[in-house]
Enzyme design. Structure first.
Site, short mmCIF file in Angstrom:
data_model
loop_
_atom_site.label_atom_id
_atom_site.label_comp_id
_atom_site.label_asym_id
_atom_site.label_seq_id
_atom_site.Cartn_x
_atom_site.Cartn_y
_atom_site.Cartn_z
N LEU A 223 20.31 50.84 34.43
CA LEU A 223 19.32 51.83 34.81
C LEU A 223 18.20 51.94 33.79
CD1 LEU A 223 20.92 55.00 36.41
CD2 LEU A 223 19.29 53.41 37.36
N GLY A 224 18.25 51.15 32.68
CA GLY A 224 17.18 51.17 31.68
C GLY A 224 16.83 52.58 31.35
N THR A 225 15.69 53.02 31.71
CA THR A 225 15.42 54.44 31.91
C THR A 225 14.79 55.24 30.81
OG1 THR A 225 17.37 54.52 33.30
CG2 THR A 225 16.45 56.58 32.69
N SER A 226 13.98 56.18 31.27
CA SER A 226 13.63 57.33 30.47
C SER A 226 13.89 58.55 31.35
CB SER A 226 12.15 57.28 30.09
OG SER A 226 11.80 56.02 29.62
N GLY B 205 14.32 54.50 26.97
CA GLY B 205 12.95 54.85 26.62
C GLY B 205 12.83 56.09 25.76
#
Lengths: 156, 211
Positions: B11-14, B142
């Site tokens: 989901l990588g994400t910030s 992030g």
């Protein structure tokens, strides 16, 4: 689990989502399991010695798949216990055991247990076991005595 | 994030959540990656677990979806008998699941919502399964790039508009610096009245210094 939402007051009931990859007991059979009084594999009792079970290690998925249904059932039981109290999983387990025992001697063992399927919710789904290796299509010869012994538990 | 198993979707994400007087603002980017391929560039990482309780998901997409589904189910069952659940209750559920399955899960979750007893509240459940109530919380890959910015910009007692700007600017900065975050900004305003969604398309993102 808490109906009060105060951190620090938690139950220890396991909420495992998925089984672990390692089998809980030893993953491969050891010679000791089938040894006779001389310490060797007991061919008379257990059949020919199978090297495969001693040497090959299991695939990490094997235990997950074998324990999957049990783990999901346990998660549901634990959630019900947290939510409604001890009586809920006890009633669920009671219904399950009643249905498992309900098979009479007249019913051939190959027929799937409808009651069990309903309790598990499998009557509303179609999985691979519904079209592969269907019990009705089986061509195995059935020895009623062996079957009965297995059911009662005096035979493996 | 290194906790992913091979082939798993990241989901990588910030993600971010801020509490204000009448509720919470939650926000997230919209990028889901498998390696360097962006599997979904318009993901909705803000997941409802109850009427006025949402969670922001970061980490493994599969793990967070599974956990959020269970909590959603659990809260539905709870609300039938006990009425509306509180946000700390939902956060507590996430925490129990994440902690007890910590060896198998890679899930960083921020729970934000409104309930009668607490008003708006934000609860951070990071990777190990601990639980922290915070006035604002950031998470995901992030978030590391905006700790300084958020600490410098946050003030107590912001109103709804100021919180929205805070979330939007912070997430835009994170998305411009972090390779695993990007796309659009999805936000939700959660108050007693319910949930209002805000969508900021990729070409309307606030722009920070770009050299």
């Amino acid at each position: 689990m808490v109906i009060h939402a105060q951190p620090g007051w938690k139950s220890r009931i396991s909420l495992r989502l998925a089984p672990s990859s390692k089998a809980s007991s030893a993953s491969s059979a050891s010679v000791l399991d089938t040894s006779n009084s001389y310490g060797l594999h007991d061919t008379m009792r257990f059949g020919m010695r199978q090297i495969a079970s001693e040497v090959s290690s299991k695939h990490p998925l094997e235990n997950r798949l074998a324990e999957w249904d049990n783990t999901q059932m346990e998660l549901k039981m634990n959630m019900a216990r947290n939510m409604y109290g001890m009586h809920a999983p006890i009633k669920m387990a009671m219904e399950r055991s009643l249905v498992i025992q309900a098979r009479g001697p007249s019913m051939l063992p190959q027929r799937s247990n409808l009651g069990l399927d309903i309790l598990a919710g499998k009557d509303e789904s179609i999985d691979f076991e519904d079209y592969l290796n269907v019990p009705e299509m089986s061509t195995d010869m059935v020895d009623v005595h062996v079957v009965m012994e297995r059911q009662i538990g005096i035979r493996a | 994030m290194s906790g992913l198993k091979p082939g798993e979707v990241n989901l990588g994400t910030s993600i971010m959540a801020v509490e204000f007087a009448h509720g919470v603002i939650i926000g997230a980017d919209s990028r889901t990656t498998t390696g360097s391929y962006i599997a979904n560039r318009v993901t909705d990482k803000l997941t409802e677990v109850h009427d006025t309780i949402y969670c922001c998901r970061s980490g493994s997409a599969a793990d967070t979806q599974a956990v959020a589904d269970i909590v959603h189910y659990y809260l539905q069952m709870y609300s039938v008998q006990n009425g509306k659940p509180t946000v700390p209750l939902a956060a507590s559920l996430f925490q129990e699941l994440c902690y007890q399955n910590k060896d198998n899960l890679s899930a960083g979750i921020i729970v934000g919502g409104w309930d009668k007893e607490n008003g708006g509240s934000v609860w951070n459940v990071p990777l190990g399964g601990s639980l922290h109530r915070q006035p604002f919380a950031i998470g995901g890959s992030g978030s590391t790039y905006i700790y300084g910015y958020c600490d410098a910009t946050y003030r107590d007692g912001m109103n709804q508009e100021e919180c929205i700007e805070f979330v939007k600017n912070s997430l835009a900065l994170a998305m411009s610096r972090d390779g695993s975050s990007g796309g659009v900004i999805r936000m939700a305003i959660i108050t007693e009245k319910g949930v209002e969604r805000i969508f900021v398309p990729g070409d309307k993102l606030p722009v920070h210094w770009e050299g």
